[in-house]
Design a protein around this motif. Structure first.
Motif, PDB file in Angstrom:
ATOM      1  N   GLN A   1      38.596  26.535  28.892  1.00  0.00           N
ATOM      2  CA  GLN A   1      37.938  26.151  30.138  1.00  0.00           C
ATOM      3  C   GLN A   1      37.027  24.954  29.927  1.00  0.00           C
ATOM      4  O   GLN A   1      36.990  24.021  30.725  1.00  0.00           O
ATOM      5  N   GLU A   2      36.286  24.987  28.806  1.00  0.00           N
ATOM      6  CA  GLU A   2      35.407  23.860  28.492  1.00  0.00           C
ATOM      7  C   GLU A   2      36.229  22.605  28.213  1.00  0.00           C
ATOM      8  O   GLU A   2      35.835  21.488  28.578  1.00  0.00           O
ATOM      9  N   TYR A   3      37.387  22.784  27.582  1.00  0.00           N
ATOM     10  CA  TYR A   3      38.298  21.665  27.325  1.00  0.00           C
ATOM     11  C   TYR A   3      38.704  20.999  28.642  1.00  0.00           C
ATOM     12  O   TYR A   3      38.646  19.768  28.776  1.00  0.00           O
ATOM     13  N   LEU A   4      39.103  21.794  29.629  1.00  0.00           N
ATOM     14  CA  LEU A   4      39.524  21.250  30.925  1.00  0.00           C
ATOM     15  C   LEU A   4      38.376  20.543  31.628  1.00  0.00           C
ATOM     16  O   LEU A   4      38.570  19.497  32.262  1.00  0.00           O
ATOM     17  N   THR A   5      37.176  21.113  31.493  1.00  0.00           N
ATOM     18  CA  THR A   5      36.006  20.500  32.128  1.00  0.00           C
ATOM     19  C   THR A   5      35.755  19.097  31.572  1.00  0.00           C
ATOM     20  O   THR A   5      35.568  18.137  32.327  1.00  0.00           O
ATOM     21  N   TYR A   6      35.764  18.982  30.247  1.00  0.00           N
ATOM     22  CA  TYR A   6      35.507  17.687  29.627  1.00  0.00           C
ATOM     23  C   TYR A   6      36.680  16.727  29.818  1.00  0.00           C
ATOM     24  O   TYR A   6      36.483  15.516  29.993  1.00  0.00           O
ATOM     25  N   TYR A   7      37.908  17.243  29.801  1.00  0.00           N
ATOM     26  CA  TYR A   7      39.066  16.370  30.020  1.00  0.00           C
ATOM     27  C   TYR A   7      38.994  15.733  31.409  1.00  0.00           C
ATOM     28  O   TYR A   7      39.196  14.525  31.562  1.00  0.00           O
ATOM     29  N   ASN A   8      38.710  16.545  32.423  1.00  0.00           N
ATOM     30  CA  ASN A   8      38.637  16.023  33.795  1.00  0.00           C
ATOM     31  C   ASN A   8      37.489  15.042  33.972  1.00  0.00           C
ATOM     32  O   ASN A   8      37.580  14.115  34.787  1.00  0.00           O
ATOM     33  N   LYS A   9      36.415  15.232  33.198  1.00  0.00           N
ATOM     34  CA  LYS A   9      35.276  14.325  33.286  1.00  0.00           C
ATOM     35  C   LYS A   9      35.541  13.027  32.550  1.00  0.00           C
ATOM     36  O   LYS A   9      35.245  11.937  33.059  1.00  0.00           O
TER      37      LYS A   9
END
Length: 290
Positions: free
Chosen positions: A142-150
């Motif tokens: 989930q944290e990976y997706l958050t940073y990827y999208n940012k």
């Protein structure tokens, strides 16, 4: 033709903000959604907030079994508000001067040094983010997706001094479309005495009879005696209708320009960086529309 001058002349900041929001909503609604504009392509019209842009054919460093594509989204649209505020702060209320101001605005928005150059390398920066993402993914998807999208969005370029021609051309494309012009984002070629490389630029039709090539990443610059940038403006060059139509249909196109910048020393101005530049388009490039 969109009444862009109404935004320029509006003095109330909240009213300007509302006008920008309404225009962006219209452009996003009218555009084809979820496109990926890849390398070696020609794209007509607005690049929507649901679209993605490829900036390289190379993969980004990260996990070996799941390489990251060199693609980012165009979700962040705060540059429109920054651009309109930039025009307002500089007292610009006509569209011609607003076009001249695109390059200096983008240099300021992306964050260049006093000589107008990047402080960071785009590819190295994305490789670094890719490595960090692979480490983050080991702990939390989930944290990976958050940073990827940012990180993998056009917004990451603001102030980070790593934008290249792709980013300049993409934002120029949307600013021109916002103004109401028939414009094209072009991933083509560029050569000079120092370079021979792939290059992104724009083609725009401003009236039924007037056509231009705009290269926002290479503005016309006035330097001082220490090579610091005094002023700059968008570099745009006239095209014939035949050149314009050949280019947007991905036919044979080449434009050769005698170019220079300027330097002011002790009150006098001299030509510097004199060169011959050539722009081209790869025949049968992929074409897409808004």
């Amino acid at each position: 033709m969109y009444k862009f001058d109404l935004i320029l002349k509006e003095q109330d900041e909240e009213k300007r903000k509302k006008m920008i929001q309404e225009r962006l909503k219209f452009l996003d609604t009218e555009s084809e959604q979820n496109k990926t504009i890849d390398v070696n392509s020609i794209h007509q019209g607005f690049i929507s907030s649901s679209d993605s842009l490829q900036f390289s054919t190379d993969f980004i460093m990260g996990e070996f079994d799941q390489p990251i594509l060199s693609i980012y989204t165009m979700k962040n649209q705060d540059y429109f508000y920054s651009y309109i505020n930039y025009l307002h702060q500089n007292g610009i209320v006509d569209i011609n001067t607003a076009i001249h101001a695109i390059s200096p605005f983008l240099k300021d928005y992306f964050g260049v040094d006093k000589n107008g150059n990047n402080k960071n390398n785009r590819e190295a920066s994305f490789d670094n983010m890719g490595i960090q993402l692979s480490q983050i993914k080991e702990k939390s998807n989930q944290e990976y997706l958050t940073y990827y999208n940012k990180w993998f969005d056009i917004g990451i370029f603001k102030g980070n001094s790593m934008a290249e021609c792709t980013e300049y051309a993409a934002l120029t494309q949307n600013i021109l479309s916002f103004m109401g012009f028939n414009s094209y984002y072009v991933s083509g070629s560029f050569s000079s005495s120092k370079n021979n490389e792939s290059h992104a630029f724009n083609l725009v039709q401003t009236t039924p009879e007037k056509f231009f090539l705009i290269d926002a990443s290479n503005p016309i610059i006035m330097f001082d005696e220490k090579d610091n940038v005094l002023t700059s403006r968008t570099r745009f060059s006239p095209l014939s209708q035949e050149q314009f139509e050949n280019a947007i249909s991905a036919q044979k196109f080449e434009l050769e320009l005698n170019v220079c910048n300027y330097q002011r020393i002790n009150g006098s101005v001299r030509n510097v960086d004199v060169d011959i530049w050539k722009y081209g388009i790869k025949v049968n490039s992929k074409k897409s529309k808004r």
